[in-house]
Design a protein around this motif. Structure first.
Motif, mmCIF file in Angstrom:
data_model
loop_
_atom_site.group_PDB
_atom_site.id
_atom_site.type_symbol
_atom_site.label_atom_id
_atom_site.label_comp_id
_atom_site.label_asym_id
_atom_site.label_seq_id
_atom_site.Cartn_x
_atom_site.Cartn_y
_atom_site.Cartn_z
ATOM 1 N N SER A 121 0.862 -1.180 0.000
ATOM 2 C CA SER A 121 0.000 0.000 0.000
ATOM 3 C C SER A 121 0.902 1.234 0.000
ATOM 4 O O SER A 121 2.009 1.214 0.549
ATOM 5 C CB SER A 121 -0.924 0.008 1.218
ATOM 6 O OG SER A 121 -0.178 0.180 2.407
ATOM 7 N N GLU A 122 0.417 2.297 -0.597
ATOM 8 C CA GLU A 122 1.234 3.500 -0.743
ATOM 9 C C GLU A 122 1.681 4.043 0.611
ATOM 10 O O GLU A 122 2.814 4.506 0.768
ATOM 11 C CB GLU A 122 0.453 4.556 -1.523
ATOM 12 C CG GLU A 122 1.284 5.738 -1.947
ATOM 13 C CD GLU A 122 0.576 6.654 -2.923
ATOM 14 O OE1 GLU A 122 1.187 7.654 -3.346
ATOM 15 O OE2 GLU A 122 -0.593 6.370 -3.267
ATOM 16 N N LYS A 123 0.805 3.937 1.622
ATOM 17 C CA LYS A 123 1.136 4.501 2.931
ATOM 18 C C LYS A 123 2.245 3.726 3.644
ATOM 19 O O LYS A 123 2.891 4.240 4.561
ATOM 20 C CB LYS A 123 -0.112 4.561 3.811
ATOM 21 C CG LYS A 123 -0.696 3.207 4.187
ATOM 22 C CD LYS A 123 -1.974 3.360 5.006
ATOM 23 C CE LYS A 123 -2.592 2.013 5.339
ATOM 24 N NZ LYS A 123 -3.859 2.154 6.098
ATOM 25 N N HIS A 124 2.468 2.471 3.217
ATOM 26 C CA HIS A 124 3.496 1.657 3.869
ATOM 27 C C HIS A 124 4.808 1.607 3.101
ATOM 28 O O HIS A 124 5.810 1.096 3.623
ATOM 29 C CB HIS A 124 2.998 0.211 4.045
ATOM 30 C CG HIS A 124 1.847 0.076 4.991
ATOM 31 N ND1 HIS A 124 0.792 -0.790 4.774
ATOM 32 C CD2 HIS A 124 1.582 0.708 6.168
ATOM 33 C CE1 HIS A 124 -0.063 -0.686 5.772
ATOM 34 N NE2 HIS A 124 0.384 0.209 6.625
ATOM 35 N N HIS A 125 4.815 2.122 1.885
ATOM 36 C CA HIS A 125 5.982 1.990 0.998
ATOM 37 C C HIS A 125 7.265 2.477 1.672
ATOM 38 O O HIS A 125 8.302 1.803 1.643
ATOM 39 C CB HIS A 125 5.715 2.761 -0.300
ATOM 40 C CG HIS A 125 6.777 2.570 -1.333
ATOM 41 N ND1 HIS A 125 6.623 2.956 -2.638
ATOM 42 C CD2 HIS A 125 8.040 2.044 -1.275
ATOM 43 C CE1 HIS A 125 7.711 2.667 -3.321
ATOM 44 N NE2 HIS A 125 8.591 2.115 -2.521
ATOM 45 N N LYS A 126 7.211 3.635 2.297
ATOM 46 C CA LYS A 126 8.433 4.208 2.876
ATOM 47 C C LYS A 126 8.982 3.346 4.012
ATOM 48 O O LYS A 126 10.206 3.321 4.249
ATOM 49 C CB LYS A 126 8.162 5.627 3.381
ATOM 50 C CG LYS A 126 7.131 5.742 4.488
ATOM 51 C CD LYS A 126 6.897 7.204 4.868
ATOM 52 C CE LYS A 126 5.844 7.335 5.961
ATOM 53 N NZ LYS A 126 5.582 8.764 6.288
ATOM 54 N N TYR A 127 8.104 2.601 4.692
ATOM 55 C CA TYR A 127 8.562 1.744 5.786
ATOM 56 C C TYR A 127 9.295 0.510 5.234
ATOM 57 O O TYR A 127 10.273 0.046 5.820
ATOM 58 C CB TYR A 127 7.383 1.330 6.671
ATOM 59 C CG TYR A 127 6.664 2.499 7.296
ATOM 60 C CD1 TYR A 127 7.228 3.199 8.367
ATOM 61 C CD2 TYR A 127 5.433 2.930 6.812
ATOM 62 C CE1 TYR A 127 6.571 4.289 8.936
ATOM 63 C CE2 TYR A 127 4.773 4.017 7.369
ATOM 64 C CZ TYR A 127 5.341 4.691 8.431
ATOM 65 O OH TYR A 127 4.688 5.771 8.983
ATOM 66 N N PHE A 128 8.802 -0.023 4.122
ATOM 67 C CA PHE A 128 9.517 -1.119 3.464
ATOM 68 C C PHE A 128 10.890 -0.648 3.000
ATOM 69 O O PHE A 128 11.898 -1.342 3.178
ATOM 70 C CB PHE A 128 8.708 -1.643 2.271
ATOM 71 C CG PHE A 128 7.598 -2.588 2.631
ATOM 72 C CD1 PHE A 128 7.867 -3.926 2.847
ATOM 73 C CD2 PHE A 128 6.289 -2.144 2.759
ATOM 74 C CE1 PHE A 128 6.844 -4.823 3.177
ATOM 75 C CE2 PHE A 128 5.265 -3.011 3.089
ATOM 76 C CZ PHE A 128 5.537 -4.360 3.298
ATOM 77 N N ASP A 129 10.924 0.534 2.398
ATOM 78 C CA ASP A 129 12.195 1.081 1.916
ATOM 79 C C ASP A 129 13.182 1.286 3.060
ATOM 80 O O ASP A 129 14.380 1.006 2.915
ATOM 81 C CB ASP A 129 11.941 2.420 1.203
ATOM 82 C CG ASP A 129 11.999 2.270 -0.313
ATOM 83 O OD1 ASP A 129 12.445 1.207 -0.789
ATOM 84 O OD2 ASP A 129 11.591 3.206 -1.012
ATOM 85 N N ALA A 130 12.681 1.776 4.187
ATOM 86 C CA ALA A 130 13.550 2.015 5.337
ATOM 87 C C ALA A 130 14.139 0.699 5.860
ATOM 88 O O ALA A 130 15.326 0.621 6.203
ATOM 89 C CB ALA A 130 12.778 2.724 6.446
ATOM 90 N N THR A 131 13.294 -0.339 5.900
ATOM 91 C CA THR A 131 13.771 -1.650 6.353
ATOM 92 C C THR A 131 14.808 -2.203 5.389
ATOM 93 O O THR A 131 15.843 -2.748 5.805
ATOM 94 C CB THR A 131 12.589 -2.637 6.481
ATOM 95 O OG1 THR A 131 11.630 -2.110 7.406
ATOM 96 C CG2 THR A 131 13.062 -3.997 6.970
ATOM 97 N N LEU A 132 14.550 -2.056 4.092
ATOM 98 C CA LEU A 132 15.495 -2.525 3.086
ATOM 99 C C LEU A 132 16.854 -1.835 3.243
ATOM 100 O O LEU A 132 17.904 -2.482 3.174
ATOM 101 C CB LEU A 132 14.933 -2.286 1.683
ATOM 102 C CG LEU A 132 15.821 -2.718 0.515
ATOM 103 C CD1 LEU A 132 16.030 -4.227 0.526
ATOM 104 C CD2 LEU A 132 15.218 -2.270 -0.817
#
Length: 517
Positions: A210-221
């Motif tokens: 979901s768009e609202k979670h994208h930045k959290y995935f990127d941060a974890t990566l």
């Protein structure tokens, strides 16, 4: 159906055609089209089962050839984890520590889920963080009674300013605890890809988020990528996509009126995982592995589990190579009767294709055209596990409106279980598909298929939902591995039950597959 000018503007803004919306309305009004089951797919009747030596041979075949392919692992990961914690929300709503002991509440309500969670708290990967934050927010935490502590712990699991697990997607929850680290499901999928989904030391992964979670995935990566690349010797190429607005569908009230928001606009809803066909169709890889975000095990168990992914890929490589060989032969213009016999034997025996009646009466040229049509399609090889009561789409032989019989994955909701003959077929089903697929989406000329051409639109789902207290009839697109792949060529392979380890509630993290030895 009369739409106002503002309706038409809203529909156009979403990128949806007016005819498409009208078709959605008619589909809901007309009700679901049930699948016409002919027989259950069982071992020897649509499901392949291999010996240990055969499994080794298929794994070896794939390993020898995988560097020749562009490979990607496709992981649907957009769903929030809210349903994992349903019993916790119920506990907070029903329990008052000031008026009842925890023990009395659990006994009175038979709340086994909350008891299991609390009794095994130390075994959860987020235990240390949860306890530390609970004591930080409540300095006298250790002096509270069991009920008060339980309420605080549960609130802190869900709370926005603490673990915030009621907001985060499953992929970003702490899933597994190791001696020196805690990892998310997202991180585990990165590691798992190195076991089977690499080509020339590169792993491509695509997550639908979901768009609202994208930045959290990127941060974890960003936190884990460099170290994981050093540890595994594999370079990770991670991409993301969102469910597209134009795949959303409207809903009707029980009176068949369009359900509208308070401002009078049409309510459009996400149309289920079938909407992700759009995302899948945009990938330009030779081989696509598909696996759900929550079906992931700890590292030491994953080495064994992942070999069955290579088994499925080996079957795909073998079938696809032979199919391409025959398609080139059919293109050559030098086909003779013996070739036709060999090709039909292959597609019936290896690809589960049922030859239509009247085929033998066709001219040679017509037979060539027919065979090219049925072979030149996307191919999916699907893992099937023995059904032991878990939910999932089952393998069935299905007859369509034209009388063509094919092998399909059919969801329970697609079956008219009130029809006794259909119910009897379901009783004979022995396996189900746990979203375990390996797909070949390019043709024998190296061109990518347009996957949207192989969908059965009649396989849409109509489900009853509640919106702001009102019952609505919601429309879901044909499921990604059900109706959306209805006209693919399907090969089903038995794999062990230990390849299926979903996390439907947080307590599933206590199962052996999610506990590091």
């Amino acid at each position: 159906m009369n739409f106002s000018e503002s309706d038409k503007a809203q529909i156009a803004k979403k990128g949806i055609g007016l005819e498409q919306v009208e078709a959605q309305v008619n589909r809901i009004k007309n009700g679901m089209s049930y699948s016409n089951l002919v027989a259950a797919g069982n071992i020897g009747e649509g499901i392949l089962s291999f010996s240990d030596n055969q499994i080794k041979d298929y794994i070896t075949l794939y390993e020898k050839k995988q560097n020749n392919y562009s490979i990607v692992k496709f992981v649907p990961a957009s769903g929030a984890a809210t349903r994992m914690f349903k019993f916790m929300f119920q506990f907070l709503n029903n329990y008052d520590a000031s008026s009842q002991s925890l023990e009395a509440y659990i006994e009175a309500n038979n709340d086994i889920a909350i008891k299991t969670f609390l009794d095994n708290l130390e075994r959860f990967p987020f235990y240390n963080e949860l306890i530390a934050k609970s004591k930080e927010n409540k300095p006298n935490f250790d002096n509270l009674n069991a009920g008060e502590q339980a309420s605080i712990l549960v609130k802190n699991v869900l709370g926005e300013d603490v673990l915030n697990y009621s907001f985060l997607p499953k992929g970003l929850l702490s899933f597994h605890q190791y001696k020196e680290k805690v990892v998310t499901a997202f991180e585990e999928h990165l590691f798992e890809s190195t076991l089977y989904a690499t080509s020339n030391n590169k792993a491509n992964l695509h997550f639908t988020v979901s768009e609202k979670h994208h930045k959290y995935f990127d941060a974890t990566l960003s936190k884990v990528k460099t170290n994981l690349e050093k540890e595994t010797g594999v370079f990770f190429n991670v991409s993301y996509s969102y469910q597209k607005e134009e795949t959303e569908t409207l809903a009707l009230t029980t009176n068949n009126d369009i359900y509208r928001n308070e401002d009078g606009s049409i309510l459009f809803r996400p149309a289920g995982h079938g909407a992700l066909l759009e995302n899948l169709d945009e990938l330009n890889n030779d081989i696509i592995f598909i696996k759900n975000i929550d079906n992931i095990v700890v590292e030491d168990k994953n080495v064994e589990v992942s070999k069955y992914k290579k088994l499925l890929a080996g079957v795909l490589v073998e079938i696809q190579e032979k199919a391409f060989e025959f398609l080139n032969l059919l293109d050559s213009g030098s086909v003779v009767a013996a070739d036709i016999l060999a090709i039909t034997s292959f597609i019936v025996g290896k690809m589960n294709v049922t030859i239509n009646e009247g085929f033998e009466d066709l001219t040679l040229a017509k037979k060539v055209d027919y065979l090219k049509d049925v072979i030149n399609r996307p191919i999916r090889v699907c893992g099937m596990v023995k059904n032991e009561g878990e939910p999932g789409g089952g393998p069935f032989w299905v007859k369509d409106e034209k009388g063509t019989i094919s092998l399909q994955i059919v969801e329970f909701a697609q079956i008219d279980i009130k029809n006794q003959s259909q119910a009897d077929i379901v009783k004979n089903a022995t396996h189900f598909n746990p979203c375990d697929l390996v797909c070949g989406v390019k043709n024998y000329k190296g061109e990518k298929f347009n996957l949207k051409e192989y969908v059965d639109p009649e396989a849409a789902f109509i489900t009853m939902k509640t919106q702001n207290g009102t019952d609505i009839q919601a429309l879901e697109l044909p499921g990604l591995w059900n109706g959306s792949m209805a006209y693919w060529n399907s090969i089903f392979v038995e794999v062990p039950l230990e390849t299926f380890n979903p996390v439907k509630t947080v307590n599933d993290l206590l199962k052996p597959a999610h506990q590091s030895s």
